[in-house]
Enzyme design. Structure first.
Site, PDB file in Angstrom:
ATOM      1  N   ASP A   1       0.866  -1.162   0.000  1.00  0.00           N
ATOM      2  CA  ASP A   1       0.000   0.000   0.000  1.00  0.00           C
ATOM      3  C   ASP A   1       0.914   1.226   0.000  1.00  0.00           C
ATOM      4  O   ASP A   1       2.083   1.137   0.378  1.00  0.00           O
ATOM      5  CB  ASP A   1      -0.879  -0.010   1.254  1.00  0.00           C
ATOM      6  CG  ASP A   1      -1.692   1.260   1.382  1.00  0.00           C
ATOM      7  OD1 ASP A   1      -2.392   1.612   0.416  1.00  0.00           O
ATOM      8  OD2 ASP A   1      -1.625   1.906   2.442  1.00  0.00           O
TER       9      ASP A   1
ATOM     10  N   ASP B   1      -6.504  -1.914   4.340  1.00  0.00           N
ATOM     11  CA  ASP B   1      -5.579  -2.947   3.879  1.00  0.00           C
ATOM     12  C   ASP B   1      -5.848  -4.318   4.496  1.00  0.00           C
ATOM     13  O   ASP B   1      -5.262  -5.308   4.066  1.00  0.00           O
ATOM     14  CB  ASP B   1      -4.138  -2.545   4.219  1.00  0.00           C
ATOM     15  CG  ASP B   1      -3.748  -1.218   3.601  1.00  0.00           C
ATOM     16  OD1 ASP B   1      -4.085  -1.005   2.424  1.00  0.00           O
ATOM     17  OD2 ASP B   1      -3.125  -0.395   4.293  1.00  0.00           O
TER      18      ASP B   1
ATOM     19  N   ASP C   1      -0.989  -0.564   5.939  1.00  0.00           N
ATOM     20  CA  ASP C   1      -1.144   0.168   7.190  1.00  0.00           C
ATOM     21  C   ASP C   1      -2.518   0.819   7.185  1.00  0.00           C
ATOM     22  O   ASP C   1      -2.709   1.825   6.536  1.00  0.00           O
ATOM     23  CB  ASP C   1      -0.049   1.241   7.324  1.00  0.00           C
ATOM     24  CG  ASP C   1      -0.259   2.139   8.531  1.00  0.00           C
ATOM     25  OD1 ASP C   1      -0.591   1.596   9.593  1.00  0.00           O
ATOM     26  OD2 ASP C   1      -0.110   3.356   8.403  1.00  0.00           O
TER      27      ASP C   1
END
Length: 767
Positions: A317, A519, A515
């Protein structure tokens, strides 16, 4: 043995059961030895038979569970050895095998125990109450009772309970679903998803979905589904069962057939009990878990460590992982001759009273520059616009352009908004004493250690890197190019992220790093989910297999190096132990080992394999660089200077912008050149003399500081050239002379920005 296959009684943990069985078997074995030494062979044999029967019952249960789950198991060898020991009247051998059996259960229970993936963080955050408006006023109702078409009121700081359409404009913190850290302004008529936080004034909305069909509930379902599809951990021993069990039975049967002595067959079974697989491998894995924890990496069990070592595709991410996940000031653009530091000091003094995420960024920037903040009085928040108050006798306003700027906006404001649009920045405009004073541009900066970490991961065996984010495509592509990812997927919601992870997982073993709540589904679906949880426990940490407890992602490279080494040593220890067992099998088959001597020899082989497994605890290759105390102190001192001088970089560009053909500000250019010569160049020389040797010692390799030296020289050359150019120009510069100055300033600005990025990535990230 695979004690996890036998289900413990309710209220009695597997670990507790295994410890109890191991303790009981060991005590009884020693009691039998005491009886034997006292000359009471009958009592000794009885006690050892009891231990053997206990081990036989235990292995019978584990085999039955394996058969029910259709999994191969080497437990059958131990079962046959125990039965054979009883039949040939070798109870001591049977008791020793039983103790080995329970020892394996205890060690494996600890090695393969992984933390449960609970949804507590998600569930705790899920909205439970909605405020519905009707002709009688506003009433709180359970979120499950919200119907499509209901009119709801969402207060400031509250979580949107269901998906809906806004009736009034406001801003939202959508990081829980999109991962984007910046508040998003939503106008009336825009759709808003459940789970996001109202970061502006109270707003009304119309529900367009029920709670069960809303976005946040969908995230919860995705995590549950992804967790349900995760394969269970399979023991290293079980992978060899299909080949090892038939081989052992063949050697045992052949020994019996050729000699006519069943004792030889039992001796073969005793030394063939694959305890190196059951003991050495879990101990190596446990040691790897322990070593990783020293580097701020929590790996939730042996299965996760093995999968981490097997990972070949790394998915990231962006927000909070490759970037810092919180906005910081990238530039301050002032109106006219306003002083940027003074504007920042006044603004930060006012923002001390606000809990807004952008206010925190302004206050942090002021403190980083060493500015002394003053108390603010008469502070008022204008919902949807900004903040107003008095600082040191000055009226200060901070907020949106419409609240600060005159119409039409001045050139500096148009320039700032253009830069913000290009860079994806947020803007906070400021006015002092009723006059427009400047604007703060805020971005979510790249983590300085991210490019180094990705290079280290490739050295650790990662073959493909993929960036997945809910952010804009242009910003995501820029981050992907800087850190060096192989593919970029932007504008993706949690469901789309999950689909990408599953597609990549189908091609190769994956590691997903994230994070945030958005996610969590992807982390649960990947071969290994890695969460960065330094700023507190989140749903991503609950769903992940690996948690980085420090606010640094280069710990992941260390974890992968440790995982590779642990798996390698586990296999080496198990392989060496099994090779020695094979030699012992041959000796037993020809009658050179009795069952009891074979059991004792097998214990010796186990000790050797375990000792080899424990070498995981010895220092090995890692990515983290440890600086000597003196080097660390010097680097920290230079970093403090580096941070203080950072605003000077943006001043170079702002001075260049102010060199208009009509009224060039030559005095401001003179002051800038003085600062560059008196502050910047001495700092660059100090870095050349002190920082570069530290980098060379820390990183090693061929010429790790050559690029730094070259840019130091180029910066000094350009500053000297600008000074000569300035001194040669008269009081009224010609247009071509201004063009030359602007070009020199813009070139210096670009080189300084690149140089600072290099230093933060390759030098100061070591701190």
């Amino acid at each position: 043995m695979k004690s996890s296959k036998a289900q413990p009684a309710p209220g009695f943990s597997r670990a507790g059961r295994d410890v109890l069985l191991f303790t009981a078997a060991t005590v009884l074995l020693l009691v039998g030895v005491a009886f034997a030494l006292a000359g009471n062979e009958v009592f000794a044999a009885g006690v050892w038979i009891a231990v053997t029967v206990l081990g036989l019952a235990y292995s019978t249960v584990t085999i039955a569970v394996s058969l029910r789950h259709r999994r191969p198991s080497v437990d059958v060898i131990a079962w046959l050895a125990l039965v054979g020991a009883l039949l040939v009247k070798e109870p001591l051998a049977g008791a020793i095998i039983a103790v080995m059996l329970f020892t394996g259960g205890v060690l494996e229970a600890r090695a393969s125990a992984r933390a449960k993936r609970e949804l507590s963080a998600l569930a705790a955050r899920a909205p439970r109450i909605a405020r519905r408006e009707d002709p009688d006023g506003v009433h709180e109702i359970p979120v499950a009772e919200v119907a499509i078409g209901d009119r709801l009121l969402v207060g400031a700081g509250e979580i949107v309970p269901v998906d809906g359409r806004l009736l009034e404009s406001t801003s939202f913190d959508e990081s829980a679903l999109s991962g984007e850290p910046m508040p998003v302004e939503r106008p009336a008529g825009d759709d808003v998803r459940s789970g996001v936080v109202n970061a502006g004034r109270p707003a009304r909305m119309t529900a367009t979905e029920t709670a069960a069909r809303s976005a946040y509930t969908g995230v919860l379902r995705l995590v549950e589904q992804a967790q349900a599809s995760t394969a269970p951990f399979v023991r290293l021993a079980d992978r060899f069962a299909l080949a090892f069990v038939p081989l052992t039975l063949a050697v045992s049967g052949l020994a019996w057939a050729l000699s006519g002595d069943p004792v030889r067959a039992v001796a073969v079974l005793v030394v063939a009990t694959p305890c190196p697989l059951l003991l050495a491998a879990p101990i190596a894995i446990m040691s790897g878990l322990s070593r990783a924890s020293r580097h701020g990496v929590i790996i939730k069990g042996g299965a996760a460590l093995e999968q981490l070592a097997a990972g070949r595709v790394l998915l990231f991410d962006k927000t909070g992982t490759l970037t810092r996940g919180r906005p910081t000031i990238s530039e301050i653009i002032t109106a006219g001759d306003a002083d940027a530091d003074e504007l920042l000091r006044l603004s930060a003094s006012l923002d001390q009273t606000s809990a807004h995420v952008l206010a925190a960024a302004i206050v942090t920037a002021a403190r980083d520059r060493g500015l002394t903040l003053a108390p603010a009085s008469g502070v008022e928040e204008q919902p949807g616009y900004g903040l107003l108050g008095t600082v040191d006798g000055h009226e200060v306003r901070l907020g949106k352009a419409a609240w600060i700027l005159e119409s039409p906006p001045p050139a500096w404001a148009r320039r700032a908004r253009r830069r913000a649009a290009i860079d994806g920045s947020l803007t906070v405009f400021a006015a002092v004493d009723g006059r427009q004073a400047g604007v703060f541009l805020l971005t979510d900066p790249l983590r300085p250690d991210a490019p180094r970490m990705l290079r280290a991961l490739r050295n650790a065996g990662i073959q493909r890197t993929v960036l997945i984010t809910g952010d804009r495509a242009d910003i995501a592509e820029s981050v992907g190019r800087i850190v060096g990812t192989d593919a970029v997927y932007a504008d993706r919601d949690p469901a789309e992220k999950l689909a990408i992870v599953r597609d990549e997982q189908a091609a190769a073993a994956t590691i997903m790093v994230g994070d945030g709540i958005n996610d969590a589904p992807a982390l649960a679906a990947a071969g290994v989910g890695v969460a960065l949880a330094a700023r507190g426990a989140t749903a991503s940490a609950e769903a992940a297999d690996v948690v980085l407890t420090t606010d640094r992602i280069d710990g992941l490279a260390d974890a992968i190096f440790i995982a590779h080494r642990s798996r390698r040593i586990a296999r080496r220890a198990a392989g060496t132990g099994m090779a020695l067992s094979a030699v012992a099998m041959a000796l037993a088959a020809v009658g050179l080992l009795t069952p009891t001597v074979g059991a004792i020899l097998q214990e010796g082989i186990d000790v050797a394999a375990i000792a080899m497994a424990l070498t995981v605890l010895l220092p090995g290759r890692i990515h983290t660089v440890v600086l000597a105390d003196a080097d660390l102190a010097a680097a920290q001192r230079l970093y403090a200077q580096h941070t203080t001088l950072a605003p000077l970089i943006e001043q170079v560009r702002s001075v260049a912008d102010a060199l208009s053909d009509s009224a060039p500000d030559m005095e401001r250019l003179r002051d800038l050149l003085d600062r560059l010569e008196l502050e910047l160049l001495p700092h660059e020389r100090a870095e050349e003399e002190q920082l570069l040797p530290i980098i060379a010692r820390a990183l090693g390799g061929p010429d790790p500081t050559g690029a730094f030296s070259r840019t130091h020289a180029e910066i000094e050359h350009r500053v000297r050239r600008l000074r000569r150019c300035f001194d040669d120009i008269g009081d009224v510069p010609e247009p071509d002379e201004l063009t030359e100055l602007r070009a020199g300033l813009y070139g210096l600005h670009a080189i300084m920005r690149l140089h600072n990025a290099q230093e933060e990535e390759n030098a100061f990230s070591l701190l």
